[in-house]
Design a protein around this motif. Structure first.
Motif, short mmCIF file in Angstrom:
data_model
loop_
_atom_site.label_atom_id
_atom_site.label_comp_id
_atom_site.label_asym_id
_atom_site.label_seq_id
_atom_site.Cartn_x
_atom_site.Cartn_y
_atom_site.Cartn_z
N SER A 54 -0.92 -3.90 -3.53
CA SER A 54 0.25 -3.24 -4.19
C SER A 54 1.48 -3.71 -4.77
O SER A 54 2.25 -4.72 -3.95
CB SER A 54 0.31 -2.53 -3.14
OG SER A 54 1.11 -2.45 -2.05
N PRO A 55 2.16 -3.65 -5.56
CA PRO A 55 3.65 -4.88 -6.41
C PRO A 55 4.70 -4.03 -5.38
O PRO A 55 4.35 -3.10 -4.37
CB PRO A 55 3.58 -4.00 -8.04
CG PRO A 55 2.76 -3.05 -7.99
CD PRO A 55 1.72 -2.62 -6.71
N GLY A 112 0.90 -6.45 -7.41
CA GLY A 112 -0.26 -6.15 -7.12
C GLY A 112 -1.32 -7.01 -7.37
O GLY A 112 -2.09 -6.05 -7.02
N GLU A 113 -1.01 -7.86 -7.80
CA GLU A 113 -2.76 -8.72 -7.81
C GLU A 113 -2.48 -10.00 -6.59
O GLU A 113 -3.72 -10.38 -6.34
CB GLU A 113 -1.70 -10.07 -9.03
CG GLU A 113 -1.96 -8.89 -10.08
CD GLU A 113 -1.47 -10.26 -11.41
OE1 GLU A 113 -1.28 -11.34 -11.26
OE2 GLU A 113 -1.90 -9.58 -12.46
N ILE A 114 -1.99 -9.77 -5.74
CA ILE A 114 -1.90 -10.96 -4.06
C ILE A 114 -2.39 -9.33 -3.16
O ILE A 114 -1.53 -8.51 -2.99
CB ILE A 114 -1.34 -11.47 -3.89
CG1 ILE A 114 -0.54 -11.82 -4.91
CG2 ILE A 114 -1.33 -11.74 -2.60
CD1 ILE A 114 1.02 -13.03 -4.98
N ALA A 115 -3.29 -9.70 -2.69
CA ALA A 115 -4.05 -8.07 -1.30
C ALA A 115 -2.74 -8.33 -0.01
O ALA A 115 -2.03 -9.11 -0.15
CB ALA A 115 -4.86 -9.00 -0.28
N LEU A 135 -7.04 4.50 -5.76
CA LEU A 135 -6.97 3.17 -4.86
C LEU A 135 -7.16 1.89 -5.65
O LEU A 135 -7.15 1.96 -6.99
CB LEU A 135 -8.30 2.91 -4.14
CG LEU A 135 -7.96 1.56 -3.59
CD1 LEU A 135 -7.76 1.56 -1.87
CD2 LEU A 135 -9.68 0.85 -3.22
N ARG A 136 -5.88 1.16 -5.98
CA ARG A 136 -4.94 0.02 -6.65
C ARG A 136 -6.44 -0.90 -5.70
O ARG A 136 -6.62 -1.41 -5.20
CB ARG A 136 -3.72 -0.49 -6.38
CG ARG A 136 -3.94 -1.33 -7.61
CD ARG A 136 -2.13 -1.53 -7.46
NE ARG A 136 -0.68 -0.72 -6.84
CZ ARG A 136 -0.20 -0.12 -8.10
NH1 ARG A 136 -0.22 -1.13 -9.22
NH2 ARG A 136 0.54 1.07 -7.99
N TYR A 161 -2.60 3.05 -2.10
CA TYR A 161 -3.71 4.33 -2.41
C TYR A 161 -3.00 5.66 -2.57
O TYR A 161 -1.45 5.85 -2.23
CB TYR A 161 -4.49 4.25 -1.09
CG TYR A 161 -3.63 4.65 0.03
CD1 TYR A 161 -3.60 6.45 0.76
CD2 TYR A 161 -3.24 3.96 0.46
CE1 TYR A 161 -3.50 6.67 1.52
CE2 TYR A 161 -2.28 4.12 1.70
CZ TYR A 161 -2.69 5.45 2.10
OH TYR A 161 -1.92 5.18 3.71
N GLY A 162 -3.46 6.79 -2.87
CA GLY A 162 -3.59 8.01 -3.21
C GLY A 162 -4.29 9.14 -2.46
O GLY A 162 -5.15 8.66 -3.28
#
Length: 192
Positions: A175-176, A23-26, A115-116, A182-183
């Motif tokens: 997100s991975p 989850g490190e790439i937009a 939010l991540r 998000y939630g």
């Protein structure tokens, strides 16, 4: 009548898709979705990331609308939290811990959004939480923050709810694979 779904167009072939397990790439658009308006006979094309951001933003704005008046009247307290993803692999793990610690102090959690995100300077993965609780008295706040603030999580009281929500709305989506970016809580309870 309104807009109706027509068809989708893939932007990335299945075999060439970059898999982001951490989850490190937009998020990047994978499909273009075409909608048709039967009244005006117009067609519009929107990518899947734009639609996901619109859904997220509607949910976050509903959160803001629900609690805006109670925040102005000081009927509630709002906590802003930054939580390390490596310490809490899921937002639920952190929320469950927070609920237990708040319950011990007789504080109710009315609703939250999360939010991540990736840090701008150190590129560290973390969650942003905005948590609405029953009104926290000044005498309780210091002991509560002693328990909540750790090396894996920082908390402060919110001074401007609108600015905090708008800050999250402006963020990219990270997100991975097969995870949410998000939630929120299932419902936003208005305190009585």
């Amino acid at each position: 009548m309104g807009w109706f779904f027509c068809y989708t167009t893939n932007l990335i072939e299945r075999g060439s898709m970059v898999i982001d397990n951490r989850g490190e790439i937009a998020r990047t658009p994978k499909t273009i979705i075409t909608f048709h308006n039967s009244e005006t006979l117009q067609y519009i094309k929107v990518d899947d990331v734009v639609l996901a951001k619109q859904r997220r933003n509607r949910r976050f704005l509903k959160f803001l609308k629900t609690y805006k008046n109670a925040f102005k009247k000081k009927d509630i307290s709002v906590l802003l939290s930054v939580v390390d993803i490596d310490a809490y692999p899921s937002p639920k793990a952190y929320v469950d811990l927070l609920k237990d610690r708040c319950k011990a102090k007789s504080i109710d959690i009315h609703g939250y959004i999360w939010l991540r995100d990736i840090g701008d300077k150190e590129f560290k993965r973390h969650y942003h939480f905005i948590i609405v609780t029953s009104r926290i008295k000044n005498s309780l706040s210091s002991t509560l923050f002693e328990k909540l603030n750790t090396k894996d999580a920082d908390h402060i009281f919110c001074n401007n709810l609108k600015a905090s929500v708008e800050y999250l709305i402006a963020k990219e989506m990270y997100s991975p694979l097969k995870s949410r970016s998000y939630g929120s809580s299932r419902s936003f309870i208005i305190p009585k």
